[in-house]
Design a protein around this motif. Structure first.
Motif, PDB file in Angstrom:
ATOM      1  N   PHE A 273       9.499  -7.798  22.604  1.00 31.83           N
ATOM      2  CA  PHE A 273       8.425  -7.541  23.588  1.00 31.83           C
ATOM      3  C   PHE A 273       8.998  -7.621  24.994  1.00 31.83           C
ATOM      4  N   PHE A 274       8.569  -6.707  25.860  1.00 32.05           N
ATOM      5  CA  PHE A 274       9.082  -6.648  27.235  1.00 32.05           C
ATOM      6  C   PHE A 274       7.951  -6.338  28.215  1.00 32.05           C
ATOM      7  N   GLU A 275       8.160  -6.752  29.460  1.00 27.27           N
ATOM      8  CA  GLU A 275       7.271  -6.320  30.556  1.00 27.27           C
ATOM      9  C   GLU A 275       7.480  -4.821  30.770  1.00 27.27           C
ATOM     10  N   PRO A 276       6.440  -4.062  31.080  1.00 31.19           N
ATOM     11  CA  PRO A 276       6.676  -2.649  31.409  1.00 31.19           C
ATOM     12  C   PRO A 276       7.459  -2.516  32.712  1.00 31.19           C
ATOM     13  N   ASP A 277       8.219  -1.441  32.831  1.00 27.95           N
ATOM     14  CA  ASP A 277       8.965  -1.163  34.060  1.00 27.95           C
ATOM     15  C   ASP A 277       8.087  -0.252  34.941  1.00 27.95           C
ATOM     16  N   TYR A 278       7.288  -0.888  35.784  1.00 28.73           N
ATOM     17  CA  TYR A 278       6.324  -0.142  36.603  1.00 28.73           C
ATOM     18  C   TYR A 278       7.010   0.717  37.668  1.00 28.73           C
ATOM     19  N   TYR A 279       8.222   0.326  38.050  1.00 33.22           N
ATOM     20  CA  TYR A 279       8.928   1.101  39.069  1.00 33.22           C
ATOM     21  C   TYR A 279       9.403   2.441  38.483  1.00 33.22           C
ATOM     22  N   THR A 280      10.027   2.370  37.311  1.00 32.36           N
ATOM     23  CA  THR A 280      10.552   3.610  36.708  1.00 32.36           C
ATOM     24  C   THR A 280       9.421   4.491  36.187  1.00 32.36           C
ATOM     25  N   PHE A 281       8.406   3.862  35.618  1.00 30.57           N
ATOM     26  CA  PHE A 281       7.303   4.632  35.023  1.00 30.57           C
ATOM     27  C   PHE A 281       6.047   4.464  35.885  1.00 30.57           C
TER      28      PHE A 281
ATOM     29  N   GLY B 133       7.128   2.282  24.603  1.00 29.15           N
ATOM     30  CA  GLY B 133       8.105   2.515  25.669  1.00 29.15           C
ATOM     31  C   GLY B 133       8.581   3.965  25.673  1.00 29.15           C
ATOM     32  N   GLY B 134       8.345   4.670  24.563  1.00 31.06           N
ATOM     33  CA  GLY B 134       8.680   6.103  24.504  1.00 31.06           C
ATOM     34  C   GLY B 134      10.168   6.349  24.446  1.00 31.06           C
ATOM     35  N   PRO B 135      10.580   7.614  24.533  1.00 32.66           N
ATOM     36  CA  PRO B 135      12.002   7.960  24.353  1.00 32.66           C
ATOM     37  C   PRO B 135      12.888   7.467  25.501  1.00 32.66           C
ATOM     38  N   PHE B 136      12.285   7.121  26.647  1.00 34.24           N
ATOM     39  CA  PHE B 136      13.106   6.752  27.805  1.00 34.24           C
ATOM     40  C   PHE B 136      13.022   5.266  28.135  1.00 34.24           C
ATOM     41  N   PHE B 137      12.643   4.468  27.147  1.00 33.37           N
ATOM     42  CA  PHE B 137      12.585   3.019  27.350  1.00 33.37           C
ATOM     43  C   PHE B 137      13.966   2.505  27.784  1.00 33.37           C
ATOM     44  N   GLY B 138      13.983   1.708  28.849  1.00 33.41           N
ATOM     45  CA  GLY B 138      15.244   1.118  29.315  1.00 33.41           C
ATOM     46  C   GLY B 138      16.039   2.028  30.242  1.00 33.41           C
ATOM     47  N   LYS B 139      15.554   3.253  30.480  1.00 34.12           N
ATOM     48  CA  LYS B 139      16.298   4.182  31.347  1.00 34.12           C
ATOM     49  C   LYS B 139      15.912   3.966  32.821  1.00 34.12           C
ATOM     50  N   THR B 140      16.763   4.516  33.705  1.00 35.65           N
ATOM     51  CA  THR B 140      16.510   4.378  35.153  1.00 35.65           C
ATOM     52  C   THR B 140      15.857   5.656  35.691  1.00 35.65           C
ATOM     53  N   ARG B 141      15.356   5.574  36.920  1.00 39.66           N
ATOM     54  CA  ARG B 141      14.783   6.786  37.543  1.00 39.66           C
ATOM     55  C   ARG B 141      15.858   7.861  37.710  1.00 39.66           C
ATOM     56  N   LYS B 142      17.064   7.416  38.014  1.00 43.87           N
ATOM     57  CA  LYS B 142      18.176   8.364  38.182  1.00 43.87           C
ATOM     58  C   LYS B 142      18.329   9.186  36.889  1.00 43.87           C
ATOM     59  N   PHE B 143      18.282   8.491  35.755  1.00 45.16           N
ATOM     60  CA  PHE B 143      18.424   9.163  34.452  1.00 45.16           C
ATOM     61  C   PHE B 143      17.270  10.153  34.242  1.00 45.16           C
ATOM     62  N   LEU B 144      16.058   9.734  34.634  1.00 43.62           N
ATOM     63  CA  LEU B 144      14.878  10.571  34.375  1.00 43.62           C
ATOM     64  C   LEU B 144      14.867  11.866  35.197  1.00 43.62           C
ATOM     65  N   GLU B 145      15.642  11.870  36.315  1.00 46.88           N
ATOM     66  CA  GLU B 145      15.626  13.044  37.199  1.00 46.88           C
ATOM     67  C   GLU B 145      15.912  14.339  36.454  1.00 46.88           C
ATOM     68  N   ASN B 146      16.837  14.276  35.500  1.00 42.53           N
ATOM     69  CA  ASN B 146      17.271  15.532  34.871  1.00 42.53           C
ATOM     70  C   ASN B 146      17.000  15.632  33.384  1.00 42.53           C
ATOM     71  N   VAL B 147      16.041  14.843  32.866  1.00 42.59           N
ATOM     72  CA  VAL B 147      15.798  14.946  31.419  1.00 42.59           C
ATOM     73  C   VAL B 147      15.124  16.286  31.100  1.00 42.59           C
TER      74      VAL B 147
END
Ligand code: NAD
Ligand code: MG
Length: 378
Positions: free
Chosen positions: A292-300, A172-186
């Motif tokens: 175990f989780f389903e991948p978040d295809y929308y965010t990633f 899931g990497g360092p941004f597992f569980g984060k939203t697209r909004k969060f990813l905008e400015n990483v």
């Protein structure tokens, strides 16, 4: 004990491979890397290979001068690097990063060498061709990527027609569980903080975008001769179950170990044998619970882009890979934002020019074109 030629010796996998080579007292015949000649020199002095190759010719005279008191042949450039793939070794460990690893993989196989393959990009850009060359030359491609090493081991416990599904795990990497909004400015720094693995910068960013898992899906398609829909990605943040194979009777055979790449590197070098390793023993109690989780295809969305590229087939995965290599480079230089990586890759695979035959030349030509195209968009 087998003798080894190590390509990419100064990188994260290369350095860990040398730990394994030292621990097992493996005969190291040659090392190669792109440009870190200070480390290449130290490695040459410690491991005493017969040949040291620096890919970037600019560093040749300095390296040659620095090693003049050693009994080692110093060479430089791509042709010399490819020559190493025909030295008298049993196995070539390809730990070069990026599409630059393709020709060495092909060259080693054409010279009837088994390849311990960390360079997943070889299979992403030209997997069908690489596996056919291996078959034609009676050689094996033994995966070093931890998930594929796990699958390689689990899949040997049944017959091909008994395999129902491959379960490919992702941290899931360092941004597992984060939203697209969060990813905008990483920042670059945030993206380089992988929770479980210490790796080269390119694959660490690929893990943050989850492009890495998409590339690994393509890698698994070719390594194990499966359709993309037969491979299920599951997010497993603890990275102790390295992947699994489901058989037709519902049995799932999984591979557990501590997250330590030295184990996968060692298995690729000693296969089909197993020896005590530097990875140490795994104990379930150390973890208590795993999830175990389903991948978040929308965010990633890079995951979807990889699925699309492998479904389109032909040169599309090579285009995806080229665009990603360039976009990651631009992100690391601070020239684009994190979410621009997926946008640029998407733009590239939407291009309609990709119906040439797949050859090494067409892959490398397109690689250059796509990298220029992506650069031009920024
Ligand atoms: P890295 O950036 O740490 O090292 C890359 C190595 O490749 C260096 O030795 C560099 O000198 C060499 N190199 C780069 N360009 C070259 C060129 N044109 N010609 C010759 N050598 C060149 O990368 P890494 O993290 O060690 O990853 C290497 C490969 O292994 C990648 O394909 C990656 O996806 C894969 N992989 C890495 C890990 C890991 O834990 N690091 C895990 C699984 C798979
Ligand atoms: Mg992996």
């Amino acid at each position: 004990m087998k003798s080894v030629c190590l390509l990419g010796s100064t990188g994260s996998i290369g350095v860990q491979a040398l730990d394994v080579i030292k621990a097992l007292n493996i005969n190291l015949l040659a090392i190669a890397a792109n440009e870190n000649i200070a480390l290449l020199e130290r490695q040459a002095r410690e491991f005493k290979p017969s040949v040291v190759c620096v890919r970037n010719e600019k560093y040749y005279s300095k390296l040659k001068e620095n090693l003049k008191d050693c009994n080692v042949s110093v060479v430089a450039g791509e042709d010399e690097l490819l020559n190493l793939c025909s030295v008298n070794c049993d196995i070539v460990l390809n730990a070069i990063v990026g599409v630059a690893g393709l020709k060495p993989t092909v060259c080693a196989l054409q010279n009837k060498k088994n390849v311990a393959l960390a360079n997943k990009e070889s299979l992403v850009v030209a997997g069908e061709m690489v596996m056919n060359i291996a078959k034609k030359n009676g050689c094996e491609v033994i995966p070093v990527d931890s998930e594929h090493s796990a699958i390689f081991q689990c899949i040997k416990l049944g017959r091909p027609f008994e395999v129902k599904k491959i379960i490919l795990t992702a941290s899931g990497g360092p941004f597992f569980g984060k939203t697209r909004k969060f990813l905008e400015n990483v920042s670059v720094c945030d993206a380089l903080k992988h929770p479980n693995w210490s790796m080269g910068k390119k694959i660490t960013i690929d893990s943050a975008t989850m492009m890495n898992k998409g590339l690994e899906l393509i890698e698994a398609v070719w390594l194990f001769n499966k359709k993309p829909q037969d491979i299920k990605i599951v997010v497993h943040p603890q990275s102790v179950l390295h992947s699994a194979v489901e058989y037709v009777d519902g049995s799932v055979i999984a591979h557990f170990s501590k997250p330590n790449m030295r184990l996968a590197i060692q298995y690729a070098l000693t296969y089909p044998n197993r020896l005590p390793s530097l990875a140490g023993s795994f104990s379930f109690e150390d973890y208590g619970s795993i999830s175990f989780f389903e991948p978040d295809y929308y965010t990633f969305s890079c995951l979807k882009l990889c699925e699309l590229a492998i479904k389109k087939g032909g040169l599309y995965p090579a285009v995806l890979n080229a665009a990603n290599e360039k976009a990651v480079e631009l992100f690391l230089k601070g020239r684009i934002k994190f979410l621009d990586i997926e946008k640029l890759v998407k733009r590239a695979i939407e291009m309609e020019h990709i119906n040439k035959n797949l050859t090494i030349e067409s892959v490398l030509e397109l690689d250059c074109l796509v990298k220029k195209f992506v650069e031009g968009l920024c």
